[in-house]
Motif scaffolding. Sequence first.
Motif, PDB file in Angstrom:
ATOM      1  N   UNK A 161      65.909  41.905  49.880  1.00 39.74           N
ATOM      2  CA  UNK A 161      67.398  41.694  49.260  1.00 39.74           C
ATOM      3  C   UNK A 161      67.361  40.117  48.902  1.00 39.74           C
ATOM      4  N   UNK A 162      66.294  39.658  48.234  1.00 39.35           N
ATOM      5  CA  UNK A 162      66.313  38.403  47.593  1.00 39.35           C
ATOM      6  C   UNK A 162      66.092  37.222  48.681  1.00 39.35           C
ATOM      7  N   UNK A 163      65.852  37.638  49.904  1.00 40.47           N
ATOM      8  CA  UNK A 163      65.522  36.652  50.825  1.00 40.47           C
ATOM      9  C   UNK A 163      64.527  36.699  51.815  1.00 40.47           C
ATOM     10  N   UNK A 164      63.173  36.743  51.071  1.00 36.73           N
ATOM     11  CA  UNK A 164      62.126  36.994  51.737  1.00 36.73           C
ATOM     12  C   UNK A 164      61.594  35.813  52.540  1.00 36.73           C
ATOM     13  N   UNK A 165      61.259  36.124  53.915  1.00 37.21           N
ATOM     14  CA  UNK A 165      60.830  34.872  54.580  1.00 37.21           C
ATOM     15  C   UNK A 165      59.538  34.246  54.282  1.00 37.21           C
ATOM     16  N   UNK A 166      59.296  32.873  54.788  1.00 38.53           N
ATOM     17  CA  UNK A 166      58.122  32.059  54.314  1.00 38.53           C
ATOM     18  C   UNK A 166      56.959  32.930  54.879  1.00 38.53           C
ATOM     19  N   UNK A 167      57.041  33.531  55.861  1.00 33.86           N
ATOM     20  CA  UNK A 167      55.883  34.439  56.485  1.00 33.86           C
ATOM     21  C   UNK A 167      55.461  35.337  55.625  1.00 33.86           C
ATOM     22  N   UNK A 168      56.532  36.274  55.045  1.00 33.39           N
ATOM     23  CA  UNK A 168      56.299  37.018  54.191  1.00 33.39           C
ATOM     24  C   UNK A 168      55.676  36.796  52.826  1.00 33.39           C
ATOM     25  N   UNK A 169      56.161  35.762  52.352  1.00 37.43           N
ATOM     26  CA  UNK A 169      55.506  35.076  51.206  1.00 37.43           C
ATOM     27  C   UNK A 169      54.347  34.465  51.322  1.00 37.43           C
ATOM     28  N   UNK A 170      53.951  34.006  52.458  1.00 36.04           N
ATOM     29  CA  UNK A 170      52.616  33.557  52.630  1.00 36.04           C
ATOM     30  C   UNK A 170      51.583  34.730  52.881  1.00 36.04           C
ATOM     31  N   UNK A 171      51.957  35.817  53.558  1.00 37.70           N
ATOM     32  CA  UNK A 171      51.140  36.563  54.035  1.00 37.70           C
ATOM     33  C   UNK A 171      50.849  37.641  53.102  1.00 37.70           C
ATOM     34  N   UNK A 172      51.937  38.226  52.658  1.00 39.70           N
ATOM     35  CA  UNK A 172      52.114  39.306  51.564  1.00 39.70           C
ATOM     36  C   UNK A 172      52.026  39.022  49.885  1.00 39.70           C
ATOM     37  N   UNK A 173      52.334  37.704  49.703  1.00 42.29           N
ATOM     38  CA  UNK A 173      52.195  37.255  48.393  1.00 42.29           C
ATOM     39  C   UNK A 173      50.998  36.391  48.081  1.00 42.29           C
TER      40      UNK A 173
END
Length: 287
Positions: free
Chosen positions: A28-40
Amino acid sequence: MLAFSARAEPVVSTSDVERFYAIYEAADGKPTADQLQRDYLDQGTDGLKHFASIRKITGERIAKAINERPEIYVQARECVAALPAAKARVGSALNRFSELYPEAQFPPVTISVGRGRPVAVAGPNDGINIGLEALCATTFINPNVEDRLVRVMVHEFIHVQQNPELTDKENPTVLDLSLVEGSAEFVTELLTGDVAYAYMADLVKGQELEIETRFQADMASTDLSKWLYNSTPSNPQDLGYWVGYRIAKAYYSNAKDKRQALEEIITTSDARAILAGSGWEPGSGIE
């Protein structure tokens, strides 16, 4: 090291953008830092991983940028629609470039989403990286999204061709880097009909002589702060790009052999030699 193509068919990768927005929408437009690092970032293309490494892009820094400037990540989604047409126009421009400069190399372009800056970087060995959210936010460069994408990409392709003895000089002068950037602007105009940083014409109008006189006084300085890499959306500057463009254009215009002049502009390691051959002086060529 990324493989270069000798054909004027740019390989433009947008898979990192697609993956970013899948993560972004799911959160919903607010990914976490962990999601962005791990999955992106950790799952990114080689181009994105290189971009992240050299420009210190981390999941934490992207999450912080999304929190502070959410509008640029919304806006960047709208720019995605312009990418197919932009890619076709870049291909046409580079076909023209390969005719004028057969030695040209065409590295892959990686378009990704980062931390709000930089707009673009290019290197002789690592291809071209475009930060979509940064480029889409810099409407002051050129209000037309497609034109902005095309001309910034072409500008970066020209940087790839330039001589590292000038582009990577240890203590570059104002003249050195103004010619690096201005030459890329001139060749972009030659290939596409206009420069990448289109706001310059209005910014300098009526002040050409004063600006170039100041530039002449500063051009041997290694303090770049007044002339280069000092633009913000609220205060566009980078006037060294404009003066360098004028010098490169004068050199080309005065040359009898245009093909040779273009090669010399692109491959020079000596900015002062181009300056001397251009006949440029403050106020010259003002129309």
